[in-house]
Design a protein around this motif. Structure first.
Motif, PDB file in Angstrom:
ATOM      1  N   LEU A  15       0.803  -1.205   0.000  1.00 22.45           N
ATOM      2  CA  LEU A  15       0.000   0.000   0.000  1.00 22.45           C
ATOM      3  C   LEU A  15       0.846   1.269   0.000  1.00 22.45           C
ATOM      4  N   THR A  16       0.469   2.234  -0.846  1.00 20.51           N
ATOM      5  CA  THR A  16       1.040   3.575  -0.817  1.00 20.51           C
ATOM      6  C   THR A  16      -0.099   4.542  -0.558  1.00 20.51           C
ATOM      7  N   VAL A  17       0.059   5.392   0.437  1.00 22.28           N
ATOM      8  CA  VAL A  17      -0.997   6.304   0.862  1.00 22.28           C
ATOM      9  C   VAL A  17      -0.510   7.740   0.733  1.00 22.28           C
ATOM     10  N   THR A  18      -1.311   8.564   0.072  1.00 18.82           N
ATOM     11  CA  THR A  18      -1.025   9.996   0.029  1.00 18.82           C
ATOM     12  C   THR A  18      -1.377  10.577   1.384  1.00 18.82           C
ATOM     13  N   VAL A  19      -0.434  11.314   1.972  1.00 24.74           N
ATOM     14  CA  VAL A  19      -0.677  11.945   3.273  1.00 24.74           C
ATOM     15  C   VAL A  19      -0.660  13.457   3.110  1.00 24.74           C
ATOM     16  N   SER A  20      -1.503  14.090   3.922  1.00 25.33           N
ATOM     17  CA  SER A  20      -1.633  15.536   3.843  1.00 25.33           C
ATOM     18  C   SER A  20      -2.016  16.067   5.215  1.00 25.33           C
ATOM     19  N   SER A  21      -1.199  16.921   5.777  1.00 24.23           N
ATOM     20  CA  SER A  21      -1.431  17.443   7.113  1.00 24.23           C
ATOM     21  C   SER A  21      -2.682  18.311   7.162  1.00 24.23           C
ATOM     22  N   PRO A  22      -3.547  18.092   8.157  1.00 20.16           N
ATOM     23  CA  PRO A  22      -4.730  18.947   8.288  1.00 20.16           C
ATOM     24  C   PRO A  22      -4.370  20.385   8.674  1.00 20.16           C
ATOM     25  N   LEU A  23      -3.143  20.610   9.097  1.00 19.91           N
ATOM     26  CA  LEU A  23      -2.699  21.955   9.469  1.00 19.91           C
ATOM     27  C   LEU A  23      -2.158  22.748   8.286  1.00 19.91           C
ATOM     28  N   ASN A  24      -1.950  22.074   7.147  1.00 26.23           N
ATOM     29  CA  ASN A  24      -1.428  22.735   5.951  1.00 26.23           C
ATOM     30  C   ASN A  24      -2.591  23.363   5.181  1.00 26.23           C
ATOM     31  N   PRO A  25      -2.618  24.688   5.050  1.00 25.67           N
ATOM     32  CA  PRO A  25      -3.732  25.319   4.331  1.00 25.67           C
ATOM     33  C   PRO A  25      -3.801  24.919   2.856  1.00 25.67           C
ATOM     34  N   ASP A  26      -2.699  24.463   2.293  1.00 24.34           N
ATOM     35  CA  ASP A  26      -2.667  24.023   0.900  1.00 24.34           C
ATOM     36  C   ASP A  26      -2.686  22.504   0.776  1.00 24.34           C
ATOM     37  N   ARG A  27      -3.217  21.843   1.781  1.00 24.11           N
ATOM     38  CA  ARG A  27      -3.164  20.380   1.822  1.00 24.11           C
ATOM     39  C   ARG A  27      -3.940  19.747   0.674  1.00 24.11           C
ATOM     40  N   ASP A  28      -3.530  18.543   0.315  1.00 22.63           N
ATOM     41  CA  ASP A  28      -4.186  17.764  -0.722  1.00 22.63           C
ATOM     42  C   ASP A  28      -5.459  17.168  -0.124  1.00 22.63           C
ATOM     43  N   PRO A  29      -6.632  17.557  -0.596  1.00 23.44           N
ATOM     44  CA  PRO A  29      -7.868  17.038  -0.010  1.00 23.44           C
ATOM     45  C   PRO A  29      -8.043  15.532  -0.200  1.00 23.44           C
ATOM     46  N   ALA A  30      -7.326  14.941  -1.126  1.00 28.20           N
ATOM     47  CA  ALA A  30      -7.396  13.490  -1.332  1.00 28.20           C
ATOM     48  C   ALA A  30      -6.483  12.737  -0.367  1.00 28.20           C
ATOM     49  N   GLY A  31      -5.610  13.463   0.313  1.00 24.32           N
ATOM     50  CA  GLY A  31      -4.675  12.820   1.230  1.00 24.32           C
ATOM     51  C   GLY A  31      -5.309  12.498   2.562  1.00 24.32           C
ATOM     52  N   THR A  32      -4.697  11.580   3.274  1.00 22.79           N
ATOM     53  CA  THR A  32      -5.147  11.237   4.614  1.00 22.79           C
ATOM     54  C   THR A  32      -4.129  11.774   5.608  1.00 22.79           C
ATOM     55  N   ASN A  33      -4.395  11.612   6.887  1.00 21.81           N
ATOM     56  CA  ASN A  33      -3.500  12.160   7.908  1.00 21.81           C
ATOM     57  C   ASN A  33      -3.425  11.212   9.093  1.00 21.81           C
ATOM     58  N   PRO A  34      -2.513  11.460  10.026  1.00 19.69           N
ATOM     59  CA  PRO A  34      -2.371  10.553  11.166  1.00 19.69           C
ATOM     60  C   PRO A  34      -3.654  10.409  11.982  1.00 19.69           C
ATOM     61  N   GLU A  35      -4.433  11.476  12.082  1.00 16.28           N
ATOM     62  CA  GLU A  35      -5.674  11.415  12.840  1.00 16.28           C
ATOM     63  C   GLU A  35      -6.632  10.392  12.220  1.00 16.28           C
ATOM     64  N   GLN A  36      -6.771  10.443  10.897  1.00 17.28           N
ATOM     65  CA  GLN A  36      -7.650   9.500  10.210  1.00 17.28           C
ATOM     66  C   GLN A  36      -7.102   8.078  10.279  1.00 17.28           C
ATOM     67  N   LEU A  37      -5.802   7.936  10.134  1.00 19.09           N
ATOM     68  CA  LEU A  37      -5.202   6.605  10.194  1.00 19.09           C
ATOM     69  C   LEU A  37      -5.356   5.987  11.577  1.00 19.09           C
ATOM     70  N   LEU A  38      -5.204   6.797  12.632  1.00 13.92           N
ATOM     71  CA  LEU A  38      -5.407   6.308  13.994  1.00 13.92           C
ATOM     72  C   LEU A  38      -6.861   5.897  14.189  1.00 13.92           C
ATOM     73  N   ALA A  39      -7.793   6.717  13.714  1.00 15.52           N
ATOM     74  CA  ALA A  39      -9.216   6.384  13.845  1.00 15.52           C
ATOM     75  C   ALA A  39      -9.544   5.078  13.122  1.00 15.52           C
TER      76      ALA A  39
END
Length: 140
Positions: free
Chosen positions: A25-49
């Motif tokens: 698996l390869t996962v696009t990650v995108s920080s929720p704190l980045n105002p220019d974040r990739d909306p298709a990306g996931t983040n540690p919060e979602q992965l933990l959930a």
């Protein structure tokens, strides 16, 4: 104790880029704190959930011997750390059992939380809590 399974994840990009499982698996990650974040990306919060809800519900299914339907939803919030600098997760898990009373659902939650490997990893944190809820309350 014998090992039952092993995996490895690699991230070379930090909060924005990709994380991957070698040869998988390869996962696009995108920080929720980045105002220019990739909306298709996931983040540690979602992965933990995802990780905790999956592990906790699989364990709940073992607790009820697959005789009842169960559902787990996990909410993860990112907060400024209460002590020091940086951030911390505030995490709540909610378990429901179809046809069960709140007391029965809480007993299943307590048993699942005691056995789930992710719960064992994060369960001692002051910012982690588990709750029972009515079956109808869980989003489908």
């Amino acid at each position: 104790m014998s090992m039952k399974y092993r995996t490895e994840a690699i991230n070379r990009d930090g909060g924005d880029g990709v994380a991957q499982i070698p040869d998988g698996l390869t996962v696009t990650v995108s920080s929720p704190l980045n105002p220019d974040r990739d909306p298709a990306g996931t983040n540690p919060e979602q992965l933990l959930a995802l990780a905790w809800s999956t592990c906790l519900n699989a364990t709940a299914q073992a607790v009820v011997a697959r005789q009842s339907r169960t559902a787990v939803r996990v909410k993860v919030e990112l907060h400024h750390a209460s002590e020091g600098s940086g951030y911390e997760f505030h995490v709540d898990a909610f378990l429901s059992v179809e046809g069960a009373s709140m007391e029965e659902a809480q007993r299943v939650m307590d048993a699942a939380h005691a056995r789930c490997p992710v719960s064992k990893l994060i369960g001692g944190a002051a910012t982690v809590a588990v709750h029972a809820e009515e079956w109808a309350a869980v989003g489908r």
